[in-house]
Design a protein around this motif. Structure first.
Motif, PDB file in Angstrom:
ATOM      1  N   GLY A  33      55.759  38.406  30.088  1.00  0.00           N
ATOM      2  CA  GLY A  33      57.035  38.573  30.791  1.00  0.00           C
ATOM      3  C   GLY A  33      57.857  39.690  30.182  1.00  0.00           C
ATOM      4  N   TYR A  34      57.914  39.728  28.843  1.00  0.00           N
ATOM      5  CA  TYR A  34      58.649  40.799  28.169  1.00  0.00           C
ATOM      6  C   TYR A  34      58.003  42.149  28.440  1.00  0.00           C
ATOM      7  N   ARG A  36      56.398  43.061  31.152  1.00  0.00           N
ATOM      8  CA  ARG A  36      56.788  43.484  32.505  1.00  0.00           C
ATOM      9  C   ARG A  36      58.212  44.040  32.502  1.00  0.00           C
ATOM     10  N   ILE A  37      59.115  43.392  31.784  1.00  0.00           N
ATOM     11  CA  ILE A  37      60.499  43.874  31.698  1.00  0.00           C
ATOM     12  C   ILE A  37      60.540  45.236  31.031  1.00  0.00           C
ATOM     13  N   GLU A  38      59.788  45.401  29.948  1.00  0.00           N
ATOM     14  CA  GLU A  38      59.749  46.681  29.236  1.00  0.00           C
ATOM     15  C   GLU A  38      59.266  47.805  30.153  1.00  0.00           C
ATOM     16  N   MET A  40      59.479  47.897  33.443  1.00  0.00           N
ATOM     17  CA  MET A  40      60.517  48.166  34.441  1.00  0.00           C
ATOM     18  C   MET A  40      61.647  48.996  33.841  1.00  0.00           C
ATOM     19  N   VAL A  41      62.062  48.672  32.622  1.00  0.00           N
ATOM     20  CA  VAL A  41      63.132  49.434  31.962  1.00  0.00           C
ATOM     21  C   VAL A  41      62.689  50.868  31.728  1.00  0.00           C
TER      22      VAL A  41
END
Length: 51
Positions: A33-34, A36-38, A40-41
Protein backbone atom coordinates in the motif's frame (compact mmCIF):
# COMPACT_ATOMS: atom_id res chain seq x y z
CA UNK A 1 -5.75 -0.87 18.84
CA UNK A 2 -4.93 -4.53 19.26
CA UNK A 3 -3.31 -6.66 16.56
CA UNK A 4 -6.63 -8.33 15.78
CA UNK A 5 -8.46 -5.02 15.57
CA UNK A 6 -5.77 -3.63 13.27
CA UNK A 7 -6.12 -6.61 10.93
CA UNK A 8 -9.92 -6.37 10.84
CA UNK A 9 -9.77 -2.61 10.22
CA UNK A 10 -7.20 -3.02 7.44
CA UNK A 11 -9.16 -5.82 5.76
CA UNK A 12 -12.39 -3.83 5.88
CA UNK A 13 -11.05 -0.43 4.89
CA UNK A 14 -8.21 -1.17 2.49
CA UNK A 15 -8.08 -4.67 1.11
CA UNK A 16 -11.34 -6.46 1.84
CA UNK A 17 -10.82 -9.13 -0.82
CA UNK A 18 -7.53 -10.38 0.67
CA UNK A 19 -7.86 -11.91 4.16
CA UNK A 20 -4.82 -11.58 6.42
CA UNK A 21 -3.74 -14.51 8.58
CA UNK A 22 -0.42 -13.40 10.06
CA UNK A 23 1.59 -10.38 11.07
CA UNK A 24 3.92 -11.04 8.13
CA UNK A 25 0.99 -10.91 5.68
CA UNK A 26 -0.25 -7.70 7.31
CA UNK A 27 3.20 -6.13 6.94
CA UNK A 28 3.37 -7.20 3.31
CA UNK A 29 -0.04 -5.70 2.53
CA UNK A 30 0.81 -2.43 4.28
CA UNK A 31 4.16 -2.25 2.49
CA UNK A 32 2.51 -2.72 -0.91
CA UNK A 33 0.00 0.00 0.00
CA UNK A 34 2.81 2.41 0.86
CA UNK A 35 4.57 1.51 -2.39
CA UNK A 36 1.44 2.40 -4.39
CA UNK A 37 1.21 5.74 -2.55
CA UNK A 38 4.91 6.43 -3.18
CA UNK A 39 4.46 5.78 -6.91
CA UNK A 40 1.43 8.09 -7.06
CA UNK A 41 3.31 10.87 -5.23
CA UNK A 42 6.32 10.49 -7.53
CA UNK A 43 4.03 10.72 -10.57
CA UNK A 44 2.35 13.88 -9.26
CA UNK A 45 5.74 15.47 -8.56
CA UNK A 46 6.89 14.69 -12.10
CA UNK A 47 3.69 16.14 -13.53
CA UNK A 48 4.30 19.32 -11.51
CA UNK A 49 7.91 19.51 -12.72
CA UNK A 50 9.38 18.74 -9.30
CA UNK A 51 11.82 15.86 -9.11
Amino acid sequence: MTYGQAIKFYEKEVDADKPIHSLRELAKQIDSGYKRIEIMVDQKLKEAGIE
